[in-house]
Design a protein around this motif. Sequence first.
Motif, short mmCIF file in Angstrom:
data_model
loop_
_atom_site.label_atom_id
_atom_site.label_comp_id
_atom_site.label_asym_id
_atom_site.label_seq_id
_atom_site.Cartn_x
_atom_site.Cartn_y
_atom_site.Cartn_z
N GLU A 50 0.85 -1.20 0.00
CA GLU A 50 0.00 0.00 0.00
C GLU A 50 0.88 1.24 0.00
OE1 GLU A 50 -3.01 -0.60 -0.49
OE2 GLU A 50 -3.28 -2.65 0.22
N ASP A 51 1.52 1.51 -1.14
CA ASP A 51 2.48 2.62 -1.15
C ASP A 51 1.82 3.97 -0.90
OD1 ASP A 51 1.28 3.05 -3.62
OD2 ASP A 51 3.13 2.98 -4.79
N TRP A 52 0.55 4.11 -1.28
CA TRP A 52 -0.17 5.37 -1.01
C TRP A 52 -0.28 5.63 0.50
CZ3 TRP A 52 -4.55 5.42 1.99
CH2 TRP A 52 -5.16 4.18 2.23
N LEU A 53 -0.36 4.55 1.28
CA LEU A 53 -0.45 4.69 2.73
C LEU A 53 0.90 5.07 3.33
CD1 LEU A 53 -2.54 4.47 5.00
CD2 LEU A 53 -1.92 2.05 5.26
N HIS A 54 1.98 4.56 2.73
CA HIS A 54 3.33 4.95 3.17
C HIS A 54 3.49 6.47 2.99
CE1 HIS A 54 4.57 0.77 1.37
NE2 HIS A 54 3.67 0.66 2.33
N LEU A 55 3.11 6.94 1.80
CA LEU A 55 3.26 8.37 1.51
C LEU A 55 2.34 9.22 2.39
CD1 LEU A 55 4.58 10.56 -0.16
CD2 LEU A 55 2.81 10.23 -1.91
N THR A 56 1.15 8.73 2.65
CA THR A 56 0.24 9.44 3.54
C THR A 56 0.87 9.59 4.92
OG1 THR A 56 -1.71 8.63 2.33
CG2 THR A 56 -2.07 9.44 4.57
N GLY A 57 1.55 8.54 5.39
CA GLY A 57 2.25 8.62 6.66
C GLY A 57 3.31 9.70 6.65
N LEU A 58 4.01 9.83 5.52
CA LEU A 58 5.07 10.82 5.42
C LEU A 58 4.53 12.25 5.44
CD1 LEU A 58 8.16 11.34 4.86
CD2 LEU A 58 7.49 11.53 2.45
N ILE A 59 3.40 12.48 4.77
CA ILE A 59 2.96 13.86 4.55
C ILE A 59 1.85 14.32 5.48
CG2 ILE A 59 3.59 13.63 2.11
CD1 ILE A 59 0.57 13.60 1.47
N HIS A 60 1.33 13.45 6.33
CA HIS A 60 0.09 13.78 7.05
C HIS A 60 0.21 15.02 7.93
CE1 HIS A 60 2.09 11.54 10.29
NE2 HIS A 60 1.21 12.06 11.13
N ASP A 61 1.41 15.32 8.42
CA ASP A 61 1.59 16.47 9.31
C ASP A 61 2.28 17.66 8.66
OD1 ASP A 61 0.31 15.56 11.58
OD2 ASP A 61 2.12 14.86 12.59
N LEU A 62 2.43 17.65 7.35
CA LEU A 62 3.17 18.73 6.70
C LEU A 62 2.52 20.10 6.89
CD1 LEU A 62 4.47 17.29 3.29
CD2 LEU A 62 5.60 17.42 5.51
N GLY A 63 1.23 20.11 7.15
CA GLY A 63 0.53 21.37 7.38
C GLY A 63 1.04 22.13 8.59
N LYS A 64 1.86 21.50 9.42
CA LYS A 64 2.41 22.18 10.59
C LYS A 64 3.40 23.29 10.22
CE LYS A 64 1.66 18.36 13.81
NZ LYS A 64 2.26 17.37 14.74
#
Length: 304
Positions: A130-144
């Motif tokens: 589930e590579d989309w989930l790996h990337l979601t993990g990486l970017i989920h907090d970028l809004g900080k």
Amino acid sequence: MTILIHQPDFGIEVEEKKVPNSEKDLVLDGGFVLPHANSFGHNFRDYDAESERQQRVETFYKTQHIHQTYDFVKKMRGEYGKLDKVEMSIWECCELLNNVVDESDPDLDEPQIQHLLQTAEAIRRDYPNEDWLHLTGLIHDLGKVLLLPSFGELPQWAVVGDTFPVGCAFDESIVHHKYFNENPEYNNHAYNTKFGVYEKGCGLDKVSMSWGHDDYMYLVAKENKSTLPSAGLFIIRYHSFYALHKSGAYKHLMNEEDEENLKWLHVFNKYDLYSKSKVRVDVEKVKPYYLFLIQKYFPEKLRW
């Protein structure tokens, strides 16, 4: 573009505030081992543990609960929805997070890029396909990055912390709920009922959430036409919505698509919460893999 995602076994639930008693209890879906305690030696998301940091966290939530209103969120979405602050790549944004520490988090005081990589790598081990989930993990907090000067240097209460709907009643499951009685909308009948300005089953995409990094990164991904599946965008926008995915509140506002995506959010949340650690990920070693995923799901440069 349609992206097919495989449904995992959603039967596993993890209790958040209790430290597991045995090694058997510490294993997540594919073998990721949960730490016995957070970086400060306390249970995860324990907002009652007495410490100087916990006192700062409670003060944070008091301020947040007073100021997050329906009108404030509308104003912030209008301003930041323009995406006119800066143009940069996803990885450039990841590197900016070296300058950010989340004061609302009782479990970690490490630079945020380490939390992103810890989350992504833990998911990658257990859900390798589930590579989309790996990337979601990486970017989920970028809004900080909203905390940084080039993004307006918003106060912590307008960027981090648990999120919740505005425009309807504040559910009692929201952490430090008692401070909502000082919110100007607490006694406003237009906003303080179960449905408020919304309708049953309207869908969470129609619901205004307290403003912060979750909603901002969701807007960035959506408006820059990311090809992440809807579950990925759902995780980004609602990963701090603990009243929903921990306590089951506000389900009366959800539609069928929300119900399906919530299953993936439950999977994600375990890694977001329990992967926080003082053990650092070797950034340069994993960087090529995540650059490949960024290229797959995002344009080279994004408007922020």
